[in-house]
Structures are given as C-alpha cells and as structure tokens.
Write a protein that holds these residues in place. Structure first.
Motif, PDB file in Angstrom:
ATOM      1  N   GLN A   1     -38.207  12.059 -79.373  1.00 22.80           N
ATOM      2  CA  GLN A   1     -37.455  11.652 -80.559  1.00 22.80           C
ATOM      3  C   GLN A   1     -38.266  10.724 -81.463  1.00 22.80           C
ATOM      4  OE1 GLN A   1     -34.543  13.426 -80.719  1.00 22.80           O
ATOM      5  NE2 GLN A   1     -35.439  14.105 -78.782  1.00 22.80           N
ATOM      6  N   GLN A   2     -39.188   9.963 -80.858  1.00 25.75           N
ATOM      7  CA  GLN A   2     -40.007   9.010 -81.607  1.00 25.75           C
ATOM      8  C   GLN A   2     -41.480   9.254 -81.279  1.00 25.75           C
ATOM      9  OE1 GLN A   2     -38.946   6.610 -83.736  1.00 25.75           O
ATOM     10  NE2 GLN A   2     -36.758   6.975 -83.486  1.00 25.75           N
ATOM     11  N   PRO A   3     -42.043  10.380 -81.710  1.00 29.89           N
ATOM     12  CA  PRO A   3     -43.423  10.712 -81.325  1.00 29.89           C
ATOM     13  C   PRO A   3     -44.430   9.681 -81.813  1.00 29.89           C
ATOM     14  CG  PRO A   3     -42.622  12.188 -83.051  1.00 29.89           C
ATOM     15  CD  PRO A   3     -41.450  11.405 -82.582  1.00 29.89           C
ATOM     16  N   ASN A   4     -45.468   9.483 -80.987  1.00 31.36           N
ATOM     17  CA  ASN A   4     -46.583   8.580 -81.297  1.00 31.36           C
ATOM     18  C   ASN A   4     -46.175   7.112 -81.353  1.00 31.36           C
ATOM     19  OD1 ASN A   4     -48.306  10.903 -81.690  1.00 31.36           O
ATOM     20  ND2 ASN A   4     -47.388  11.133 -83.728  1.00 31.36           N
ATOM     21  N   THR A   5     -45.021   6.788 -80.766  1.00 35.66           N
ATOM     22  CA  THR A   5     -44.562   5.400 -80.741  1.00 35.66           C
ATOM     23  C   THR A   5     -45.055   4.680 -79.492  1.00 35.66           C
ATOM     24  OG1 THR A   5     -42.586   6.019 -81.985  1.00 35.66           O
ATOM     25  CG2 THR A   5     -42.520   3.910 -80.837  1.00 35.66           C
ATOM     26  N   PHE A   6     -45.117   5.381 -78.380  1.00 35.56           N
ATOM     27  CA  PHE A   6     -45.621   4.807 -77.133  1.00 35.56           C
ATOM     28  C   PHE A   6     -46.230   5.908 -76.293  1.00 35.56           C
ATOM     29  CE2 PHE A   6     -41.036   5.482 -76.874  1.00 35.56           C
ATOM     30  CZ  PHE A   6     -40.919   6.308 -75.773  1.00 35.56           C
ATOM     31  N   THR A   7     -46.828   5.523 -75.186  1.00 34.60           N
ATOM     32  CA  THR A   7     -47.469   6.457 -74.261  1.00 34.60           C
ATOM     33  C   THR A   7     -46.799   6.355 -72.899  1.00 34.60           C
ATOM     34  OG1 THR A   7     -49.623   6.378 -75.368  1.00 34.60           O
ATOM     35  CG2 THR A   7     -49.625   7.002 -73.039  1.00 34.60           C
ATOM     36  N   ILE A   8     -46.485   7.511 -72.296  1.00 34.19           N
ATOM     37  CA  ILE A   8     -45.922   7.528 -70.940  1.00 34.19           C
ATOM     38  C   ILE A   8     -47.051   7.779 -69.955  1.00 34.19           C
ATOM     39  CG2 ILE A   8     -44.272   8.631 -69.389  1.00 34.19           C
ATOM     40  CD1 ILE A   8     -42.702   9.472 -71.890  1.00 34.19           C
ATOM     41  N   LEU A   9     -47.233   6.867 -69.013  1.00 36.49           N
ATOM     42  CA  LEU A   9     -48.297   7.011 -68.035  1.00 36.49           C
ATOM     43  C   LEU A   9     -48.004   8.156 -67.073  1.00 36.49           C
ATOM     44  CD1 LEU A   9     -48.970   3.271 -67.064  1.00 36.49           C
ATOM     45  CD2 LEU A   9     -49.967   4.623 -68.927  1.00 36.49           C
TER      46      LEU A   9
ATOM     47  N   THR B   1     -37.970   8.735 -65.745  1.00 38.02           N
ATOM     48  CA  THR B   1     -38.906   9.588 -66.469  1.00 38.02           C
ATOM     49  C   THR B   1     -38.205  10.448 -67.512  1.00 38.02           C
ATOM     50  OG1 THR B   1     -40.387   9.675 -64.563  1.00 38.02           O
ATOM     51  CG2 THR B   1     -40.651  11.394 -66.220  1.00 38.02           C
ATOM     52  N   VAL B   2     -37.087  11.061 -67.128  1.00 32.90           N
ATOM     53  CA  VAL B   2     -36.423  11.994 -68.044  1.00 32.90           C
ATOM     54  C   VAL B   2     -36.020  11.316 -69.343  1.00 32.90           C
ATOM     55  CG1 VAL B   2     -35.626  13.571 -66.258  1.00 32.90           C
ATOM     56  CG2 VAL B   2     -34.200  11.627 -66.871  1.00 32.90           C
ATOM     57  N   SER B   3     -35.545  10.078 -69.272  1.00 32.99           N
ATOM     58  CA  SER B   3     -35.121   9.376 -70.488  1.00 32.99           C
ATOM     59  C   SER B   3     -36.307   8.922 -71.315  1.00 32.99           C
ATOM     60  CB  SER B   3     -34.237   8.184 -70.111  1.00 32.99           C
ATOM     61  OG  SER B   3     -33.007   8.633 -69.581  1.00 32.99           O
ATOM     62  N   LEU B   4     -37.390   8.501 -70.645  1.00 31.74           N
ATOM     63  CA  LEU B   4     -38.581   8.110 -71.394  1.00 31.74           C
ATOM     64  C   LEU B   4     -39.193   9.312 -72.117  1.00 31.74           C
ATOM     65  CD1 LEU B   4     -40.348   5.580 -68.993  1.00 31.74           C
ATOM     66  CD2 LEU B   4     -39.034   5.084 -71.059  1.00 31.74           C
ATOM     67  N   VAL B   5     -39.230  10.452 -71.443  1.00 33.13           N
ATOM     68  CA  VAL B   5     -39.767  11.661 -72.071  1.00 33.13           C
ATOM     69  C   VAL B   5     -38.930  12.034 -73.295  1.00 33.13           C
ATOM     70  CG1 VAL B   5     -40.104  14.146 -71.763  1.00 33.13           C
ATOM     71  CG2 VAL B   5     -40.900  12.554 -70.015  1.00 33.13           C
ATOM     72  N   TRP B   6     -37.624  11.965 -73.149  1.00 32.63           N
ATOM     73  CA  TRP B   6     -36.745  12.296 -74.269  1.00 32.63           C
ATOM     74  C   TRP B   6     -36.967  11.328 -75.435  1.00 32.63           C
ATOM     75  CZ3 TRP B   6     -34.224  16.214 -76.032  1.00 32.63           C
ATOM     76  CH2 TRP B   6     -33.236  16.043 -77.009  1.00 32.63           C
ATOM     77  N   ALA B   7     -37.075  10.033 -75.132  1.00 32.89           N
ATOM     78  CA  ALA B   7     -37.325   9.047 -76.177  1.00 32.89           C
ATOM     79  C   ALA B   7     -38.641   9.331 -76.885  1.00 32.89           C
ATOM     80  CB  ALA B   7     -37.348   7.644 -75.577  1.00 32.89           C
ATOM     81  N   ASP B   8     -39.652   9.735 -76.131  1.00 29.92           N
ATOM     82  CA  ASP B   8     -40.951  10.059 -76.708  1.00 29.92           C
ATOM     83  C   ASP B   8     -40.854  11.248 -77.656  1.00 29.92           C
ATOM     84  OD1 ASP B   8     -43.799   9.886 -77.000  1.00 29.92           O
ATOM     85  OD2 ASP B   8     -44.012  11.535 -75.587  1.00 29.92           O
TER      86      ASP B   8
ATOM     87  N   LEU C   1     -32.898   4.740 -80.797  1.00 32.91           N
ATOM     88  CA  LEU C   1     -33.017   5.882 -79.900  1.00 32.91           C
ATOM     89  C   LEU C   1     -31.668   6.205 -79.303  1.00 32.91           C
ATOM     90  CD1 LEU C   1     -36.199   4.690 -78.012  1.00 32.91           C
ATOM     91  CD2 LEU C   1     -36.102   6.490 -79.724  1.00 32.91           C
ATOM     92  N   VAL C   2     -31.406   7.498 -79.161  1.00 29.66           N
ATOM     93  CA  VAL C   2     -30.173   7.925 -78.512  1.00 29.66           C
ATOM     94  C   VAL C   2     -30.523   8.424 -77.129  1.00 29.66           C
ATOM     95  CG1 VAL C   2     -28.184   9.450 -78.640  1.00 29.66           C
ATOM     96  CG2 VAL C   2     -29.180   8.560 -80.740  1.00 29.66           C
ATOM     97  N   LEU C   3     -30.088   7.682 -76.107  1.00 32.90           N
ATOM     98  CA  LEU C   3     -30.446   8.020 -74.727  1.00 32.90           C
ATOM     99  C   LEU C   3     -29.211   7.992 -73.849  1.00 32.90           C
ATOM    100  CD1 LEU C   3     -33.609   5.769 -74.333  1.00 32.90           C
ATOM    101  CD2 LEU C   3     -33.590   8.231 -74.573  1.00 32.90           C
TER     102      LEU C   3
ATOM    103  N   GLN D   1     -32.725   1.081 -74.893  1.00 31.89           N
ATOM    104  CA  GLN D   1     -33.032   0.937 -76.309  1.00 31.89           C
ATOM    105  C   GLN D   1     -33.684  -0.415 -76.584  1.00 31.89           C
ATOM    106  OE1 GLN D   1     -30.119   2.043 -75.077  1.00 31.89           O
ATOM    107  NE2 GLN D   1     -29.210   3.638 -76.378  1.00 31.89           N
ATOM    108  N   GLU D   2     -33.113  -1.469 -76.016  1.00 26.60           N
ATOM    109  CA  GLU D   2     -33.672  -2.809 -76.206  1.00 26.60           C
ATOM    110  C   GLU D   2     -35.052  -2.916 -75.581  1.00 26.60           C
ATOM    111  OE1 GLU D   2     -34.166  -6.750 -77.331  1.00 26.60           O
ATOM    112  OE2 GLU D   2     -32.744  -5.228 -78.038  1.00 26.60           O
ATOM    113  N   ALA D   3     -35.234  -2.302 -74.408  1.00 27.67           N
ATOM    114  CA  ALA D   3     -36.535  -2.353 -73.736  1.00 27.67           C
ATOM    115  C   ALA D   3     -37.624  -1.702 -74.599  1.00 27.67           C
ATOM    116  CB  ALA D   3     -36.449  -1.660 -72.384  1.00 27.67           C
ATOM    117  N   LEU D   4     -37.313  -0.539 -75.166  1.00 33.55           N
ATOM    118  CA  LEU D   4     -38.306   0.147 -75.986  1.00 33.55           C
ATOM    119  C   LEU D   4     -38.542  -0.580 -77.315  1.00 33.55           C
ATOM    120  CD1 LEU D   4     -37.279   3.829 -75.250  1.00 33.55           C
ATOM    121  CD2 LEU D   4     -39.373   2.676 -74.507  1.00 33.55           C
ATOM    122  N   THR D   5     -37.504  -1.223 -77.838  1.00 31.25           N
ATOM    123  CA  THR D   5     -37.682  -2.028 -79.038  1.00 31.25           C
ATOM    124  C   THR D   5     -38.629  -3.188 -78.773  1.00 31.25           C
ATOM    125  OG1 THR D   5     -35.487  -1.470 -79.890  1.00 31.25           O
ATOM    126  CG2 THR D   5     -36.486  -3.478 -80.740  1.00 31.25           C
TER     127      THR D   5
END
Length: 293
Positions: A226-234, A217-224, A3-5, A199-203
């Motif tokens: 870039q990598q759709p359906n990989t995780f869910t943001i509460l 939030t802004v970085s988690l949304v962006w990661a989501d 992920l590029v964050l 990046q390590e945390a999401l890995t």
C-alpha cells in the motif's frame, strides 16, 4: 502515514497475479481446477447430495481475508484457499461473513462446515475443533527503506524495535529473540518499544523514532504494497524458534475431516497455492504438509 491493516473491476477468470489493482481484482483462482478423485472419494454422501459447502470468515483482515473494492467479493489468501478446497471436492462454495469470535460456536452448532480465517491451532481450540495446517504466518522486521542502519534479524542488539501492545511479539517473541541473539552473547538487549497499533509503529519508523518494527509478516507485506518504497522488510522471516502455523477448522470429529484434509493437501501440492501466495506477497509462509492437529 495512513495504512489500513487488519489484526492479525476485473473479470471472473484468469490469473489473479496479473497486473492491476489487487483490491479490485475479483478473478477466481480456482477457475479450471478439477476435483481430486481421492478427496471426493472420502466425501460423506450427504455433501455429495447437497453439492455445496459453507465456509465462515471474518472478512476484515487484509491481505488474508477481506472484501474487494466491490464490497461483495471475498478476496485474499483465505478465500483463495476456500475456493480451491471446494473445487478439489467438486462442491460449490458459500461464504458466510461473520465476526471472528462467533465462528467456533457456529462450527460447533453446525451453521458452517469449515473456516479458513487465519486461525492458529491453539490447545483451547483443539478441544472443540479438528484443524488442518495450510500456512505459516511468521514474523518479520520492517526497517527504513534501503536499511541504512544495516539491521538484520540477528543484529538488532541495542536497537529500538517497535512491537504492538499485548501481542505475542511483545510478550514472547521479541524478548526471546533478544535473549538468544543478544543477551546470551554479552550484547545489549533489544529495546522493545511498545506502541498501541501497527499504524503508529510504522509512523514512528517513518519518522525515525524507532529503528524497526517487529510484527506479523502478512500485515507488513500488505503495508508495503500500500505504501511502496516507504520501508524495507527483512528476509527471511525471523526465527522465533516456534512456528506460526494457521489452520483450517471444522467441528471436532466431523465426518468431513478426512476429505477436507485430503483436499487441503491437494491444494498445497498445486500451482494455484503458490500463485495465491505470490499474489498476496506471502511466499515465505508456504508449507508442504496438511497436518491434522
């Protein structure tokens, strides 16, 4: 997971929220926006004569402040805000891409007129800057896709939740949330797992070595995105019993401050503000008052 964050080929007009790659969409959200008469009335004559203002940004922090795929067009929430502010004042806008730690000296030295670069109004900054609120960044929790462990913001007790080293999330927010949602109620504390970067945390979340990630939030949304359906943001964002406001900055006592505050308020009241937030997946950070700090 790669992920590029950040920290913290479209046309030139139209709806920036239309379908297509967000990183290649260089549409100007301020196209067609008219000046706000009340804001223009407060504008110093020197700016009216010049017809232009300069905004400083560190364009390396998606999704709020970065360059499009053409490597030249500033995009993100902050460039959108800057363009809208300039339009509300009836001025042209010039971007200056500069390192974050040089922005305040540049404002103080008169090299830039203002900054919109996800800067929080800290006590230290307020000694030298006037700062006008425009967004609430917030913190969210990312969990495995579909949330199989049924984690919620108030139900992370005993769970292993990743935070990044040296962040406010690690040092302040997660311990506080653990205390008032878990420990004070006789439940096990949240197990904060400190990792070097997001990046390590999401890995580790993807490989199920942690149960969740507690981060901006802004970085988690962006990661989501870039990598759709990989995780869910509460949702909603975590209540940390403190705000995460970011603000426009300009030199303390600047004659531009009253006009800029009026222009920012006009932007917050506009449909374009909501369109920009929606385009970057940041609707949860909307605010309604352009408060001068």
């Amino acid at each position: 997971m790669l992920l590029v964050l950040g920290a913290c080929g479209a046309g030139s007009s139209g709806d920036p929220a239309r379908e297509g790659s967000k990183t290649s969409n260089t549409a100007d959200i301020s196209e067609g926006v008219q000046p706000d008469g009340a804001a223009v009335k407060l504008l110093p004559q020197s700016y009216k004569d010049r017809g232009e203002m300069t905004v400083a940004m560190d364009l390396h922090y998606p999704p709020t402040t970065f360059l499009a795929d053409d490597n030249s067009t500033p995009i993100g929430l902050n460039p959108d805000m800057a363009r809208l502010i300039a339009k509300k004042l009836g001025l042209k806008l010039r971007f200056e891409n500069t390192a974050f730690d040089t922005i305040i000296p540049g404002l103080d030295g008169g090299r830039y007129d203002f900054t919109a670069t996800t800067m929080a109004p800290s006590p230290e900054r307020l000694k030298v800057l006037d700062m006008i609120d425009y967004f609430n960044g917030g913190i969210s929790v990312a969990v495995s896709a579909g949330n199989p462990l049924k984690i919620s913001n108030d139900e992370m007790c005993g769970r292993s939740i990743a935070v990044t080293k040296g962040s406010n999330a690690q040092l302040k927010h997660l311990p506080n949330v653990s205390e008032w949602t878990c420990v004070s109620k006789g439940k096990p504390a949240i197990n904060g797992v400190t990792l070097p970067n997001i990046q390590e945390a999401l890995t580790q979340l993807s490989s199920k070595r942690v149960d969740g990630v507690f981060y901006d939030t802004v970085s988690l949304v962006w990661a989501d995105q870039q990598q759709p359906n990989t995780f869910t943001i509460l949702t909603p964002q975590v209540d940390t019993r403190s705000d995460h406001i970011v603000a426009i900055g300009l030199k303390k006592g600047s004659p531009l401050t009253p006009a800029l505050q009026k222009a920012v308020q006009s932007v917050l009241d506009s449909p374009e503000y909501r369109k920009s937030l929606a385009n970057w997946g940041l609707e949860a950070g909307a605010i309604t008052e352009a408060k001068l700090n």
